[in-house]
Design a protein around this motif. Structure first.
Motif, PDB file in Angstrom:
ATOM      1  N   ALA A 127       0.842  -1.211   0.000  1.00  0.00           N
ATOM      2  CA  ALA A 127       0.000   0.000   0.000  1.00  0.00           C
ATOM      3  C   ALA A 127       0.867   1.248   0.000  1.00  0.00           C
ATOM      4  N   HIS A 128       1.879   1.287   0.881  1.00  0.00           N
ATOM      5  CA  HIS A 128       2.765   2.455   0.939  1.00  0.00           C
ATOM      6  C   HIS A 128       3.502   2.621  -0.380  1.00  0.00           C
ATOM      7  N   ARG A 129       3.985   1.500  -0.918  1.00  0.00           N
ATOM      8  CA  ARG A 129       4.793   1.560  -2.150  1.00  0.00           C
ATOM      9  C   ARG A 129       3.945   2.062  -3.311  1.00  0.00           C
ATOM     10  N   VAL A 130       2.751   1.523  -3.442  1.00  0.00           N
ATOM     11  CA  VAL A 130       1.898   1.897  -4.590  1.00  0.00           C
ATOM     12  C   VAL A 130       1.367   3.316  -4.422  1.00  0.00           C
ATOM     13  N   ALA A 131       0.943   3.655  -3.210  1.00  0.00           N
ATOM     14  CA  ALA A 131       0.345   4.990  -2.975  1.00  0.00           C
ATOM     15  C   ALA A 131       1.292   6.094  -3.415  1.00  0.00           C
ATOM     16  N   ALA A 132       2.586   5.887  -3.171  1.00  0.00           N
ATOM     17  CA  ALA A 132       3.570   6.926  -3.509  1.00  0.00           C
ATOM     18  C   ALA A 132       3.732   7.070  -5.022  1.00  0.00           C
ATOM     19  N   GLN A 133       3.284   6.088  -5.783  1.00  0.00           N
ATOM     20  CA  GLN A 133       3.502   6.141  -7.240  1.00  0.00           C
ATOM     21  C   GLN A 133       2.274   6.568  -8.035  1.00  0.00           C
ATOM     22  N   ILE A 134       1.137   6.717  -7.348  1.00  0.00           N
ATOM     23  CA  ILE A 134      -0.077   7.126  -8.068  1.00  0.00           C
ATOM     24  C   ILE A 134      -0.050   8.655  -8.217  1.00  0.00           C
ATOM     25  N   GLU A 135      -0.241   9.138  -9.431  1.00  0.00           N
ATOM     26  CA  GLU A 135      -0.113  10.585  -9.712  1.00  0.00           C
ATOM     27  C   GLU A 135      -1.423  11.313  -9.406  1.00  0.00           C
ATOM     28  N   VAL A 136      -1.685  11.448  -8.107  1.00  0.00           N
ATOM     29  CA  VAL A 136      -2.898  12.151  -7.642  1.00  0.00           C
ATOM     30  C   VAL A 136      -2.534  12.969  -6.402  1.00  0.00           C
ATOM     31  N   GLY A 137      -3.521  13.807  -5.960  1.00  0.00           N
ATOM     32  CA  GLY A 137      -3.286  14.577  -4.747  1.00  0.00           C
ATOM     33  C   GLY A 137      -3.692  13.840  -3.493  1.00  0.00           C
ATOM     34  N   LEU A 138      -4.565  12.836  -3.649  1.00  0.00           N
ATOM     35  CA  LEU A 138      -5.158  12.198  -2.468  1.00  0.00           C
ATOM     36  C   LEU A 138      -5.245  10.688  -2.664  1.00  0.00           C
ATOM     37  N   VAL A 139      -4.662   9.901  -1.773  1.00  0.00           N
ATOM     38  CA  VAL A 139      -4.772   8.438  -1.857  1.00  0.00           C
ATOM     39  C   VAL A 139      -5.341   7.922  -0.538  1.00  0.00           C
ATOM     40  N   TRP A 140      -6.374   7.100  -0.622  1.00  0.00           N
ATOM     41  CA  TRP A 140      -6.903   6.445   0.572  1.00  0.00           C
ATOM     42  C   TRP A 140      -6.546   4.960   0.517  1.00  0.00           C
ATOM     43  N   VAL A 141      -6.176   4.365   1.637  1.00  0.00           N
ATOM     44  CA  VAL A 141      -5.864   2.927   1.699  1.00  0.00           C
ATOM     45  C   VAL A 141      -6.875   2.255   2.619  1.00  0.00           C
ATOM     46  N   ASN A 142      -7.606   1.295   2.056  1.00  0.00           N
ATOM     47  CA  ASN A 142      -8.643   0.542   2.784  1.00  0.00           C
ATOM     48  C   ASN A 142      -9.709   1.442   3.398  1.00  0.00           C
ATOM     49  N   THR A 143      -9.916   2.583   2.788  1.00  0.00           N
ATOM     50  CA  THR A 143     -11.002   3.482   3.186  1.00  0.00           C
ATOM     51  C   THR A 143     -11.239   4.474   2.057  1.00  0.00           C
ATOM     52  N   TRP A 144     -12.180   5.434   2.269  1.00  0.00           N
ATOM     53  CA  TRP A 144     -12.432   6.443   1.229  1.00  0.00           C
ATOM     54  C   TRP A 144     -13.099   7.655   1.866  1.00  0.00           C
ATOM     55  N   PHE A 145     -12.669   8.854   1.420  1.00  0.00           N
ATOM     56  CA  PHE A 145     -13.294  10.093   1.867  1.00  0.00           C
ATOM     57  C   PHE A 145     -13.259  10.209   3.402  1.00  0.00           C
ATOM     58  N   LEU A 146     -12.219   9.683   3.993  1.00  0.00           N
ATOM     59  CA  LEU A 146     -11.976   9.904   5.422  1.00  0.00           C
ATOM     60  C   LEU A 146     -11.080  11.138   5.489  1.00  0.00           C
ATOM     61  N   ARG A 147     -11.572  12.213   6.159  1.00  0.00           N
ATOM     62  CA  ARG A 147     -10.916  13.491   5.987  1.00  0.00           C
ATOM     63  C   ARG A 147     -10.292  14.029   7.271  1.00  0.00           C
TER      64      ARG A 147
END
Ligand SMILES: NC(=O)c1ccc[n+]([C@@H]2O[C@H](COP(=O)([O-])OP(=O)(O)OC[C@H]3O[C@@H](n4cnc5c(N)ncnc54)[C@H](O)[C@@H]3O)[C@@H](O)[C@H]2O)c1
Ligand SMILES: N/C(=C\C=C\C=O)C(=O)O
Length: 483
Positions: free
Chosen positions: A427-447
């Motif tokens: 999760a950490h490895r992939v999240a850092a490579q996605i070209e977006v401003g916001l990445v959620w891991v095993n959740t969504w729209f948790l702010r």
């Protein structure tokens, strides 16, 4: 019939030119909206400019903070009216309005009322090469008059997400909400009036985007523009502000992906992606429209998502257990249905949905639509490249990590993504490579309102949230004193 009016220099003003406010549940006209004319827009700008140098500028940070807390207090007292107004404009479920839209309206004011008290500056004791000494320190000043232009999908949440920090930093604000959803903005203006916000500090201009918004963004008396809306509109606004070189903060469109890896908790992923695809009838900029599932989980995941989508209760906002209401307007319903048709033309398999629900009552005159799951299209298909902004996602198979990262990044947008895996190193490895401003891991729209919020590429310019908001809504000046 109720008439919704602009609020300028502490007065509600009727222009005499109206357009209809329509309830998307049944297509009925619920109010008239008095569209601001050029004289009203100019009056709002001159009032805001005058207010910059009035009592508002004499308030201390603590006094401004206390006043913003009073705004939140009064909004909380009038919560039911805000709930009713947001539902009338959007048709969204009571559950969502009570748990997301309205609570975040007050939370935004409370958060920035507190955050601004911790805004610091910088200072340096300077020693130059030729032995001179100086003290350099910075002071934060407001930008001036800020135009806040907000969309219809989360009307109060997104307007206050900008208004709160702008006011906290001592600016004056002119809000131009979406013509589809003006009701909670009018209530907010009433609240500003009730708490004694100095005249001209907060102004509300009602009207359609091109007609009214353009006049605001191009006006020399506007010092900055903060905009949330479609990328295409962002491009127009960039052209409009260019002549007067204004700072802009853009939160624009997205084409967000969810990745379900082999190590995902499949039940968690199905539940999470049901939420991220169909919340607010898919009308959240952060919603998932592309799902990539590892081959090993594809069949059970697709079946589970299909079941979950078919179990979604669609109906009246106040109906028990309703998760999805209508789209915001007939125009938007036609846009999303056109994408459902395009998907078929591009060769998609419609796993579920693809049309409109039939109620055999007044709701058939509304803007309802079925949650829809597609599969079978190439990444390059228009349905997989263009933002639809409805309750629809396309599900694809992938085999390995490098492949799916490349595919997810193959889009002109870069707002958000979600990753579903119990293998957290992955999760950490992939999240850092996605070209977006916001990445959620095993959740969504948790702010967390302190975190940077915004997109890259066509999804936006700049970040807001926490100190990022304070930085955008302030102008630091450096003062150098020889010692
Ligand atoms: N990134 C985010 O945080 C975020 C949040 C919500 C919505 N959005 C995006 O917004 C879009 C949906 O909202 P929408 O349909 O209201 O967007 P929109 O761009 O049509 O309108 C947004 C606002 O801009 C105004 N506007 C339109 N044309 C204008 C112009 N030429 N000059 C000035 N103002 C103008 C509208 O009246 C409205 O108030 C989607 O693309 C969605 O992705 C992004
Ligand atoms: N700006 C935010 C949400 C944006 C949602 C887009 O539709 C927020 O949660 O602060």
């Amino acid at each position: 019939m109720d008439i919704l009016k602009s609020y300028i220099n502490g007065e509600f003003v009727d222009s005499g030119e109206y357009f209809d406010n329509i309830n998307p549940v049944n297509g009925e006209v619920i109010a008239g909206i008095a569209e601001a004319d050029e004289a009203m827009i100019n009056h709002a700008i001159s009032s805001a400019r005058k207010a910059l140098y009035g009592p508002w500028s004499q308030l201390s940070v603590n006094e401004r903070s206390a006043l913003l807390h009073k705004v939140a207090d009064r909004m909380a007292e009038r919560e039911q009216e805000f709930i009713d107004a947001e539902i009338a404009d959007t048709g969204k479920s009571l559950f969502q309005v009570k748990t997301i839209d309205i609570p975040r309206g007050t939370a935004n004011f409370r958060f920035f009322a507190d955050q601004v008290k911790y805004q610091g500056g910088e200072s340096f004791v300077t020693e130059t090469a030729n032995g001179e000494k100086a003290l350099n320190y910075s002071v934060n000043k407001p930008l001036g008059v800020v135009a806040v232009i907000s969309p219809w999908n989360l009307p109060l949440l997104l307007a206050t997400w900008k208004i709160a920090p702008a006011l906290a930093c001592g600016n004056c604000v002119i809000l131009k909400p979406s013509e589809e959803t003006s009701s909670t903005a009018v209530l907010l203006a009433q609240v500003m009036d009730e708490v004694g916000m100095p005249k001209g500090v907060f102004n509300l201009i009602l009207g359609r985007g091109k007609a009214v918004g353009d006049k605001l963004t191009s006006a020399p008396g506007i010092d900055a523009v903060t905009f949330t809306g479609a990328s295409a509109t962002g491009k127009q606004i960039m052209k409009s502000v260019a002549e007067t070189v204004k700072p802009i903060s853009f939160e624009l469109g997205g084409k967000n992906a969810a990745i379900v890896f082999a190590h995902a908790d499949i039940a968690k992923a199905i539940a999470g992606i049901t939420r991220s695809s169909f919340t607010n009838c898919g009308q959240v900029c952060l919603c998932t429209e592309k799902v990539y599932v590892h081959r090993s989980l594809f069949t059970p995941f697709l079946e589970g998502l299909k079941q979950a989508a078919e179990n979604i209760k669609i109906g009246y906002p106040l109906e028990q257990d309703v998760f999805m209401g209508p789209l915001v307007s007939r125009l938007h319903q036609q846009k999303v249905l056109a994408y459902y048709q395009l998907a078929r033309e591009e060769g998609a398999e419609v796993v579920t949905g693809g049309g409109v629900p039939v109620f055999n009552d007044e709701r058939d005159n509304g803007c309802f639509i079925q949650p829809t799951i597609l599969t079978g299209l190439e990444d390059e298909a228009r349905v997989n490249q263009e933002e639809i902004f409805g309750p629809v996602c396309h599900v694809s198979i992938f085999d390995d990590e490098a492949e799916v990262i490349n595919r997810v990044n193959n889009t002109p947008y870069g707002l958000a993504a979600s990753i579903w895996t119990e293998h957290l190193t992955q999760a950490h490895r992939v999240a850092a490579q996605i070209e977006v401003g916001l990445v959620w891991v095993n959740t969504w729209f948790l702010r967390d309102l302190r975190a940077p919020f915004g997109g890259v590429k066509l999804s936006g310019i700049g970040r807001e949230g926490g100190e990022h908001s304070l930085a955008f809504y302030s102008e630091p000046s450096n003062i150098c004193i020889k010692i």
